[in-house]
Write an enzyme that holds these catalytic residues in place. Sequence first.
Site, PDB file in Angstrom:
ATOM      1  N   THR A   9       0.685  -1.309  -0.008  1.00  0.00           N
ATOM      2  CA  THR A   9       0.159   0.013   0.143  1.00  0.00           C
ATOM      3  C   THR A   9       0.779   1.092   0.113  1.00  0.00           C
ATOM      4  O   THR A   9       0.255   2.399  -0.027  1.00  0.00           O
ATOM      5  CB  THR A   9      -0.942   0.170   1.230  1.00  0.00           C
ATOM      6  OG1 THR A   9      -0.171   0.164   2.401  1.00  0.00           O
ATOM      7  CG2 THR A   9      -1.917  -0.847   1.178  1.00  0.00           C
ATOM      8  N   ARG A  97      21.763  -3.614   3.770  1.00  0.00           N
ATOM      9  CA  ARG A  97      22.556  -3.043   2.755  1.00  0.00           C
ATOM     10  C   ARG A  97      24.022  -3.535   3.154  1.00  0.00           C
ATOM     11  O   ARG A  97      25.042  -3.830   2.291  1.00  0.00           O
ATOM     12  CB  ARG A  97      22.177  -1.746   2.058  1.00  0.00           C
ATOM     13  CG  ARG A  97      20.997  -1.534   1.451  1.00  0.00           C
ATOM     14  CD  ARG A  97      20.730  -0.290   1.334  1.00  0.00           C
ATOM     15  NE  ARG A  97      19.493   0.023   0.597  1.00  0.00           N
ATOM     16  CZ  ARG A  97      18.900   1.085   0.736  1.00  0.00           C
ATOM     17  NH1 ARG A  97      19.308   2.407   1.319  1.00  0.00           N
ATOM     18  NH2 ARG A  97      17.650   1.535   0.089  1.00  0.00           N
ATOM     19  N   CYS A 126      18.197   4.528  -3.654  1.00  0.00           N
ATOM     20  CA  CYS A 126      17.581   5.265  -5.103  1.00  0.00           C
ATOM     21  C   CYS A 126      19.012   6.143  -5.555  1.00  0.00           C
ATOM     22  O   CYS A 126      19.414   6.098  -6.769  1.00  0.00           O
ATOM     23  CB  CYS A 126      16.369   5.912  -4.941  1.00  0.00           C
ATOM     24  SG  CYS A 126      16.223   6.870  -3.671  1.00  0.00           S
ATOM     25  N   GLY A 157      10.781  10.670  -2.512  1.00  0.00           N
ATOM     26  CA  GLY A 157      11.869  10.086  -1.828  1.00  0.00           C
ATOM     27  C   GLY A 157      11.463   9.955  -0.304  1.00  0.00           C
ATOM     28  O   GLY A 157      11.715   8.882   0.404  1.00  0.00           O
ATOM     29  N   ARG A 227      16.991  18.133  -0.420  1.00  0.00           N
ATOM     30  CA  ARG A 227      15.635  17.933  -0.548  1.00  0.00           C
ATOM     31  C   ARG A 227      15.196  19.075  -1.410  1.00  0.00           C
ATOM     32  O   ARG A 227      15.282  20.214  -1.046  1.00  0.00           O
ATOM     33  CB  ARG A 227      14.850  17.557   0.380  1.00  0.00           C
ATOM     34  CG  ARG A 227      13.423  17.057   0.208  1.00  0.00           C
ATOM     35  CD  ARG A 227      13.263  15.654  -0.446  1.00  0.00           C
ATOM     36  NE  ARG A 227      13.956  14.715   0.735  1.00  0.00           N
ATOM     37  CZ  ARG A 227      14.233  13.395   0.439  1.00  0.00           C
ATOM     38  NH1 ARG A 227      14.172  12.956  -0.827  1.00  0.00           N
ATOM     39  NH2 ARG A 227      14.578  12.432   1.360  1.00  0.00           N
ATOM     40  N   HIS A 234      15.211  11.901  -8.667  1.00  0.00           N
ATOM     41  CA  HIS A 234      16.401  12.605  -8.117  1.00  0.00           C
ATOM     42  C   HIS A 234      17.389  13.066  -9.268  1.00  0.00           C
ATOM     43  O   HIS A 234      17.532  12.458 -10.233  1.00  0.00           O
ATOM     44  CB  HIS A 234      17.168  11.323  -7.316  1.00  0.00           C
ATOM     45  CG  HIS A 234      16.220  11.067  -5.924  1.00  0.00           C
ATOM     46  ND1 HIS A 234      15.173  11.669  -5.486  1.00  0.00           N
ATOM     47  CD2 HIS A 234      16.610  10.077  -5.083  1.00  0.00           C
ATOM     48  CE1 HIS A 234      14.845  10.941  -4.445  1.00  0.00           C
ATOM     49  NE2 HIS A 234      15.585  10.255  -4.263  1.00  0.00           N
TER      50      HIS A 234
END
EC number: 1.2.1.11
Length: 329
Positions: A9, A97, A126, A157, A227, A234
Amino acid sequence: MRIAVVGATGMVGEVMLQVLAERNFPISELILVASERSVGKEIEFNGKKYKVVGLQTAVDMKADIALFSAGGQTSLDWAPKFAAAGTTVIDNSSAWRMDPTKKLVVPEINASELTKEDKIIANPNCSTIQMVLALAPLHRKYNIKRIIVSTYQSITGTGVKAVQQFENECVGIEGDMVYKYKINRNCIPQCDSFEDNGYTKEEMKLVKETKKILSDDSIKVTATAVRVPVVGGHSEAVNVEFSNDFDVNEVRNILHHTDGVVVQDNLDTFTYPMPRYAEGKDEVFVGRIRRDESQPNTLNMWIVADNLRKGAATNTIQIAEYLVENGLV
Ligand code: 2RA
């Protein structure tokens, strides 16, 4: 393939379903997973309605592959449970990661590292994916010594609430503030929280993940992540110093022939990448390719990609495609 989408969702989850349908991924059964408050919610996929289930139900259904985008804690708590049930997890959070036992994969660069034993696979951040996809072939050719990257990151993001804050500000509505400051007509030099060294987690992801994906800890990386009030993707200004000299036209040619990269670089026609035009596409767009005249063996470039697609959903599904095509699941 029995596929679970965990975080179905959410913003990335919705894009994963879109990309699965677009790429006609071989799905025999689809399991949509979200938090308890969304259980029972109906989501349409390929003309059929599916009811969202909870995490334990999904584990018990023993998917072949689970595509995770549900936050780091959910990944830490539940990815091992899916893996123990025989499911291969591809996770979009930062949880795994930098785990030395987990692979961090951009398929065009290092999918060949994957084996049947990899049951939890990490999808990179990303802003890392789009940068390393462009830099990997140049590293192989000229050997990267140092990268300086400044990012201009889409509010997507942060998530749907950030987009809502931006839209509210545009029409003068005082709504929930996701960011500490107004984002409309502003740039916020903070993506995620600050570390003890004065860098943000986002900036340190660029530093650490780049070294892991390119398998070269000698590469020096410094980053500033900002941002910006943009939704399409991006953007990154990248300055890269090589051990060896290069020819700019040869660089363009190498990038032109790199899978997943599109060179948009013609000053006569004012052709260069922009997030508004990258939105909804899966490629990484590179332009403003030019020598840094202030020091030897150094190049400047501008890199743009849709952070929800190649930066998250598409890269995740490309990893899943690789697993299926190579009999690893
Ligand atoms: C951001 N890369 O842009 C991070 C997480 N998606 O906020």
